[in-house]
Design a protein around this motif. Structure first.
Motif, PDB file in Angstrom:
ATOM      1  N   ASP A 109       0.816  -1.201   0.000  1.00 32.07           N
ATOM      2  CA  ASP A 109       0.000   0.000   0.000  1.00 32.07           C
ATOM      3  C   ASP A 109       0.854   1.258   0.000  1.00 32.07           C
ATOM      4  OD1 ASP A 109       1.009  -0.211   2.546  1.00 32.07           O
ATOM      5  OD2 ASP A 109      -0.885   0.234   3.562  1.00 32.07           O
ATOM      6  N   GLN A 110       2.035   1.157  -0.582  1.00 36.19           N
ATOM      7  CA  GLN A 110       2.926   2.298  -0.699  1.00 36.19           C
ATOM      8  C   GLN A 110       3.902   2.072  -1.852  1.00 36.19           C
ATOM      9  OE1 GLN A 110       5.918   2.770   2.359  1.00 36.19           O
ATOM     10  NE2 GLN A 110       5.821   0.611   2.924  1.00 36.19           N
ATOM     11  N   PHE A 111       4.523   3.174  -2.281  1.00 36.69           N
ATOM     12  CA  PHE A 111       5.575   3.076  -3.289  1.00 36.69           C
ATOM     13  C   PHE A 111       6.882   2.635  -2.643  1.00 36.69           C
ATOM     14  CE2 PHE A 111       2.998   6.473  -5.441  1.00 36.69           C
ATOM     15  CZ  PHE A 111       2.756   5.787  -6.617  1.00 36.69           C
ATOM     16  N   THR A 112       7.700   1.971  -3.433  1.00 33.69           N
ATOM     17  CA  THR A 112       9.090   1.710  -3.073  1.00 33.69           C
ATOM     18  C   THR A 112       9.943   2.088  -4.273  1.00 33.69           C
ATOM     19  OG1 THR A 112       8.451  -0.149  -1.654  1.00 33.69           O
ATOM     20  CG2 THR A 112      10.758  -0.004  -2.304  1.00 33.69           C
ATOM     21  N   ILE A 113      10.971   2.893  -4.035  1.00 32.48           N
ATOM     22  CA  ILE A 113      11.906   3.271  -5.097  1.00 32.48           C
ATOM     23  C   ILE A 113      13.197   2.506  -4.856  1.00 32.48           C
ATOM     24  CG2 ILE A 113      13.117   5.166  -6.242  1.00 32.48           C
ATOM     25  CD1 ILE A 113      11.046   7.079  -5.072  1.00 32.48           C
ATOM     26  N   THR A 114      13.588   1.693  -5.822  1.00 33.33           N
ATOM     27  CA  THR A 114      14.780   0.865  -5.649  1.00 33.33           C
ATOM     28  C   THR A 114      15.843   1.214  -6.689  1.00 33.33           C
ATOM     29  OG1 THR A 114      14.270  -0.969  -7.158  1.00 33.33           O
ATOM     30  CG2 THR A 114      13.185  -0.987  -4.998  1.00 33.33           C
TER      31      THR A 114
END
Length: 288
Positions: free
Chosen positions: A33-38
């Motif tokens: 339920d959130q973004f992840t920037i990898t």
């Protein structure tokens, strides 16, 4: 330019709303339920976060919006969405179509054929053919040609992003690459989700700005770029030629990521086969 090699925007990292976890000896995709920037580096424990991931978070808050700009004025250069079918063990693309025509790997080589959509295509129904979209956005202004890619097979994300891109392109007078925008995570429930929340990606005007203010900023940035000699039309043309230079956008490495994240049935099947299968290739890449 090497013929047959699709030239795609330079990629600095990934944007995801899910992750892959190991459970009972199997690597399975789960939604978030959130973004992840990898970054583009993956270990056996998963993708390494990009420094921008922590920089954009407010303390321990969940990351649900990301300020962005787009690289191209033409909507379809920023978001490429097609029906796609991948080989379930090698990860190689087999067929990509737009609902009218497709490019398909056959025993006789690459062929252009009719694309009747997955529901009406015997070939597509036998091989996990799905809508598949790739959106490239600019987050870090220190590298204005470097992008982060969001990949999705979610119908809600693809449809919403496509609509927003075409609408903002229209109301800005074609200045899409100059618009101050942000990606926003939204939730909804449907009968198919049994009324539980599902999340998809939307694109809006950057927080704190009205549409009129965003258009004014876009016009000002456009004039600034003209004065500096920045040729947006030439950039869009170069991107269009680069995309047309190859049959498929995703190579085997990218397709392996797609299979693992979006095709759990195929991934589970592959884990039970020999050492040359998808699961082992993913493990080899993560530990290399």
């Amino acid at each position: 330019m090497i013929k047959g090699l699709m030239i795609t925007p330079p990629t600095l990292g990934r944007i995801a709303i899910g992750r892959v976890v190991e459970k009972n000896g199997k690597r399975l995709p789960i939604k978030d339920d959130q973004f992840t920037i990898t970054s583009q580096v993956q270990t056996k424990d998963g993708w390494i976060p990009h420094p921008l991931d922590s920089a954009l978070r407010k303390g321990d808050d969940k990351l649900r919006s990301i300020p962005i700009r787009l690289l191209f004025n033409e909507p379809d250069l920023n978001l490429r969405a097609e029906y796609s079918l991948f080989d379930r063990t090698s990860g190689r693309p087999l067929c990509v179509g737009n609902g009218e025509t497709c490019k398909r790997v056959t025993q006789g080589g690459m062929q252009s054929l009719a694309c009747p959509t997955p529901d009406q295509c015997e070939f597509g129904q036998s091989g996990y053919c799905k809508p598949y979209g790739r959106l490239n956005v600019v987050i870090d202004q220190d590298d204005e040609m470097g992008t982060f890619i969001f990949r999705t097979t979610g119908f809600n994300s693809i449809r919403t992003l496509a609509a927003r891109l075409h609408y903002y392109h229209a109301v800005s007078g074609g200045l899409l690459a100059c618009m101050p925008l942000e990606l926003k995570l939204r939730g909804k429930s449907t009968t198919q989700s049994f009324r539980s929340a599902i999340y998809y990606v939307d694109m809006t005007i950057r927080e704190g700005l009205s549409l009129e203010e965003a258009i004014q900023q876009a016009q000002a940035l456009h004039q600034q770029r003209l004065q500096s000699g920045y040729d947006q039309a030439a950039l869009d043309k170069a991107a269009r030629q680069g995309f047309a230079n190859g049959a498929f956008e995703d190579g085997e490495d990218e397709a392996l990521e797609v299979i693992e994240e979006f095709y759990p049935e195929a991934h589970t099947q592959a884990q039970s086969t020999q050492s040359t299968t998808l699961a082992n290739k993913l493990e080899q890449r993560a530990t290399a």
